[in-house]
Design an enzyme around this catalytic site. Structure first.
Site, PDB file in Angstrom:
ATOM      1  CG  HIS A 197      -4.014   1.928  -1.047  1.00 47.25           C
ATOM      2  ND1 HIS A 197      -4.746   0.833  -1.472  1.00 47.25           N
ATOM      3  CD2 HIS A 197      -2.843   1.423  -0.592  1.00 47.25           C
ATOM      4  CE1 HIS A 197      -4.042  -0.265  -1.273  1.00 47.25           C
ATOM      5  NE2 HIS A 197      -2.901   0.050  -0.766  1.00 47.25           N
ATOM      6  CD  GLU A 247      -1.950   1.075  -4.034  1.00 49.28           C
ATOM      7  OE1 GLU A 247      -1.000   1.542  -3.365  1.00 49.28           O
ATOM      8  OE2 GLU A 247      -2.275  -0.129  -4.022  1.00 49.28           O
TER       9      GLU A 247
HETATM   10  O1  TA6 Z   1      -0.228  -0.570  -1.961  1.00 47.38           O
HETATM   11  C1  TA6 Z   1       0.186  -1.892  -1.832  1.00 47.38           C
HETATM   12  C2  TA6 Z   1       0.370  -2.205  -0.365  1.00 47.38           C
HETATM   13  O2  TA6 Z   1       1.434  -1.475   0.174  1.00 47.38           O
HETATM   14  C3  TA6 Z   1       0.555  -3.713  -0.234  1.00 47.38           C
HETATM   15  O3  TA6 Z   1       1.874  -4.034   0.135  1.00 47.38           O
HETATM   16  C4  TA6 Z   1      -0.471  -4.105   0.825  1.00 47.38           C
HETATM   17  O4  TA6 Z   1       0.091  -4.038   2.105  1.00 47.38           O
HETATM   18  C5  TA6 Z   1      -1.545  -3.041   0.584  1.00 47.38           C
HETATM   19  O5  TA6 Z   1      -0.798  -1.853   0.376  1.00 47.38           O
HETATM   20  C6  TA6 Z   1      -2.608  -2.923   1.648  1.00 47.38           C
HETATM   21  O6  TA6 Z   1      -2.060  -2.422   2.826  1.00 47.38           O
HETATM   22  P1  TA6 Z   1      -3.046  -2.297   4.109  1.00 47.38           P
HETATM   23  O7  TA6 Z   1      -2.210  -1.672   5.180  1.00 47.38           O
HETATM   24  O8  TA6 Z   1      -4.191  -1.430   3.703  1.00 47.38           O
HETATM   25  O9  TA6 Z   1      -3.502  -3.704   4.388  1.00 47.38           O
END
Ligand code: TA6
Length: 304
Positions: free
Chosen positions: A170, A273
């Site tokens: 991520h 990601e």
């Molecule tokens: O990767 C995108 C995502 O799934 C978004 O929907 C947002 O929730 C982001 O990840 C961050 O998630 P987190 O749990 O780290 O706040």
């Protein structure tokens, strides 16, 4: 040496794994981190979540975004850098994005050879993970720093039954301004829009720009994706064994709902990601899954 290396002191980690350009230190929140350093580049990776929080390329420029409000504490993911998503992407039966990013990984190997530096982390089943996800597994992650930053993943099914999981790096890439950031590699791809109940659409744009909240899973994305900052190539991403790529930026309103982001942070990062998301990976008992991501910054590429 205590059984769980993730609880080793800095002194014990140093004694066991320090090499030229591979050192250990106490980072934010008192959490241990490993620093990889060669003549051109450096990287910092916390044992907590095996999360990289810094990658400085050949010209010394930081390539990863890290929130000033990031929380460095057990069971909390670090906001920024390269958080790990496993065994679940997003919300669902397990905690959102799984547990790999918010628990300690242990160091199991390190190496230094010429300008190449590497460190390997391991996360295996524990009483805690079994409660969340009742499967026996071993995951190993090797960060290698040379003229690029590489991350190689191996996940093994140690269970007597098949396991099914999602994985993603991520990654929060630091940009000068999201308004002048573009991403190349998604042209003609089908994406699932997380902002529209995963509705499938096709992105016909040669390069993707961002001027609102974006949260898209691009399916079967090319293995090379490039990020441009004000028209100049910033970072090139090469992925292997990871079919999908998520493009995410929370923009203004969602940023206000994220406590460990300040209101203007969204302007300073784009998340691209790489992962196996649309179709979870299934592993039969005793089998393994390998994947990798290689990050190169423009200056490094010019250095060849
Ligand atoms: O990767 C995108 C995502 O799934 C978004 O929907 C947002 O929730 C982001 O990840 C961050 O998630 P987190 O749990 O780290 O706040």
């Amino acid at each position: 040496m205590r059984e769980q290396d993730s609880t080793l002191t800095i002194k014990e980690l140093t004694s066991a794994y320090a090499r030229e350009g591979v050192t250990f230190a106490q980072g934010r929140g008192g959490l241990p981190l490993v620093c990889l350093q060669n003549a051109e580049q450096s990287a910092e990776i916390y044992l907590h979540g095996a999360s990289a929080t810094s990658w400085r390329s050949a010209d010394g420029a930081e390539r990863l975004f890290l929130s000033e409000r990031a929380i460095f504490a057990p069971l909390k993911p670090i906001r920024g850098g390269i958080p790990l998503v496993f065994p679940q992407f997003g919300p669902g039966a397990l905690p959102s994005h799984g547990f790999a990013r918010d628990r300690p990984w242990r160091v199991v190997a390190s190496a230094s050879n010429g300008q190449q530096r590497s460190v390997t982390f391991e996360l295996v089943t524990s009483g805690e993970t079994r409660i969340i996800w009742p499967f026996e597994f071993r995951s190993r992650l090797t960060f290698s720093l040379g003229s690029k930053l590489s991350v190689e993943l191996v996940i093994e099914n140690l269970d007597s039954k098949p396991i099914s999981f999602q994985w993603a790096f991520h990654t929060y890439f630091l940009v000068s301004d999201i308004a002048t950031t573009t991403v190349r590699g998604f042209e003609g791809l089908t994406y699932l829009d997380n902002l529209a109940n995963k509705r499938a659409s096709i992105d016909a744009r040669t390069t993707a720009s961002i001027a609102e909240e974006v949260d898209r899973i691009y399916c079967r994305a090319p293995d090379k994706i490039d990020i441009f900052d004000r028209g100049a190539e910033l970072v090139s991403i090469e992925k292997h064994g990871l079919p999908d790529a998520v493009l995410w930026n929370p923009w203004i309103e969602k940023s206000k709902r994220i406590a460990d982001l300040s209101a203007e942070d969204f302007r300073r990062f784009v998340c691209v990601e790489c992962g196996v998301i649309e179709k979870p990976q299934v592993l039969s008992p005793g089998s393994g899954f390998t994947a990798s991501m290689v990050l190169a910054s423009r200056q490094v590429q010019r250095a060849g």
